[in-house]
Scaffold this active site. Sequence first.
Site, PDB file in Angstrom:
ATOM      1  CD  GLN A 178       5.342  18.205  12.480  1.00  0.00           C
ATOM      2  OE1 GLN A 178       4.211  18.393  12.905  1.00  0.00           O
ATOM      3  NE2 GLN A 178       5.632  17.248  11.621  1.00  0.00           N
ATOM      4  CB  CYS A 223       2.592  15.247  13.047  1.00  0.00           C
ATOM      5  SG  CYS A 223       2.302  13.816  11.987  1.00  0.00           S
ATOM      6  CG  HIS A 267      -0.638  16.882  10.309  1.00  0.00           C
ATOM      7  ND1 HIS A 267       0.657  16.706  10.745  1.00  0.00           N
ATOM      8  CD2 HIS A 267      -1.021  18.100  10.789  1.00  0.00           C
ATOM      9  CE1 HIS A 267       1.034  17.761  11.456  1.00  0.00           C
ATOM     10  NE2 HIS A 267       0.035  18.619  11.495  1.00  0.00           N
TER      11      HIS A 267
END
Length: 459
Positions: A245, A251, A402
Amino acid sequence: MRVYAVIFMLAVVPAFVVGDTPANCTYEDVAGEWIFEVSGYGGDNKIDCTKPGPVTYKLHVQLLFPDVAVDVQYGTKGFWTLIYNQGFEVVLNNRKYFAFSEYTQQGSQVTMNCSQTLPGWSHNVIGSDWACYVGSKVGPSKVHTVRKERRPDFSQMMYRNDKKMVEKINRAQKSWNATIYPEHEMYTVEDMRRRAGAMNGLGSSRPAPAIVTNQAKRAASSLPPGFDWRNVNGGQNFVSPVRNQASCGSCYAFGSLAMLESRLRIATNNSIQLVFSTQDVVSCSEYSQGCEGGFPYLVAGKYAEDFGVVEESCYPYEGTDISCSKEKAGCRRYYATNYNYVGGFYGGCKEELMRAQLVKNGPLAVSFMVYDDFMAYSGGIYHHTGVKNENLKFNPFEITNHVVLVVGYGVEAGSGEKFWIVKNSWGADWGEEGYFRIRRGTDECAIESIAVEAFPIYP
Ligand SMILES: *[C@@H]1O[C@H](CO)[C@@H](O)[C@H](O)[C@H]1NC(C)=O
Ligand SMILES: *[C@@H]1O[C@H](CO)[C@@H](O)[C@H](O)[C@H]1NC(C)=O
Ligand SMILES: *[C@@H]1O[C@H](CO)[C@@H](O)[C@H](O)[C@H]1NC(C)=O
Ligand SMILES: *[C@@H]1O[C@H](CO)[C@@H](O)[C@H](O)[C@H]1NC(C)=O
């Protein structure tokens, strides 16, 4: 992006725009009685809900524990879920309603009114009739005002690895190894924050956890002790390649689309192996915040159902907030459906249910909290050690949220430690060939709190 437009309009200091949306609304804030003022039926998915028109219908809805929505006028029942702390979705009388919770920003001050929504989107379940709406809660409202700490801003400082942190982690425990990744020093502290998720910590707004029924326990007890979608029936791999990414907080797009890619491979016994465009999501989804974060429920689920996703070759990844490119609209779009939180609603997730859905349906998009020790992970079964990167002491690496993809689980021979096998989006050179393993069964770093699944529609 219209959500951005709202944020920038309200932000007196644009540099203050951080993370997902600043809304932080809890289950208790949102559950209760609402009036949805709906405007402009008959639109399609290109409808602009930033300026809702005159109200044509008022829906009076009661949101009850844990996930029941009731039409107060007609007594019909439907479904609702909180979407982390950002907003909520209601499905009632064959229509879906989604809006972010209301907030305003003035300098360092964020005011959120969890009894009010920003303008949101409503459409019938098949998506052929769109409208806009604004929700307001009936009764006394609670307004939270949060003053963000004014810390000196070191976000443009280059990230620096900490050798001592790595040594300390490796001395402190034997279950996972830490290493130095020299390439991390190419990034600024801000880049690293976005890479780790961009969004603020997880776990605070969950309603009381659901009870795991005996039926779910029985279903889980008949599952194999280990399972890995990269290696099924002696070698079949149903997981698409690991991606990177870079420094964009995307993410959630990588985790979400990796799930759809893998589930499409599973549904077609690997005869359709697509890679979907994360840039399309970053640039075009109004249900997420571009490089500043988003949530799989709204991407693998809602965006993929309402707008569809395109192939990577149609809109290749650049990892920045470039504006949505209209000519890409000509590319074929692929859709998903039946998106849901494992356990049925936000707050209902449990390890047993995650394993059952994983084996039955395919990989799951999950979120977890990233601390600075995680950045140095190189192998083994991760758990948070509390060891900090001392080189970042002026700007402590904030806990972020995340998004990654759980592709399997197992039990370590010898130690007997239980783990999840997880695909990250930091390139194939990070961790265990782009993957990591993390403790299972203890909600390590909240990884068992918010699993999402969605089902790609066979093209
Ligand atoms: C918060 O929203 C509720 C419901 O719309 C409204 O009645 C109340 O006045 C709002 N409070 C503030 C301070 O804006
Ligand atoms: C959200 O609110 C909860 C309390 O309701 C608090 O513990 C948490 O730190 C807040 N999260 C953020 C990101 O502000
Ligand atoms: C799926 O593909 C594998 C490998 O090509 C093959 O051995 C297997 O028979 C296929 N299964 C079905 C149900 O078609
Ligand atoms: C950590 O690294 C050492 C040396 O390479 C290796 O022997 C050990 O198995 C690793 N431990 C884990 C948990 O991966």
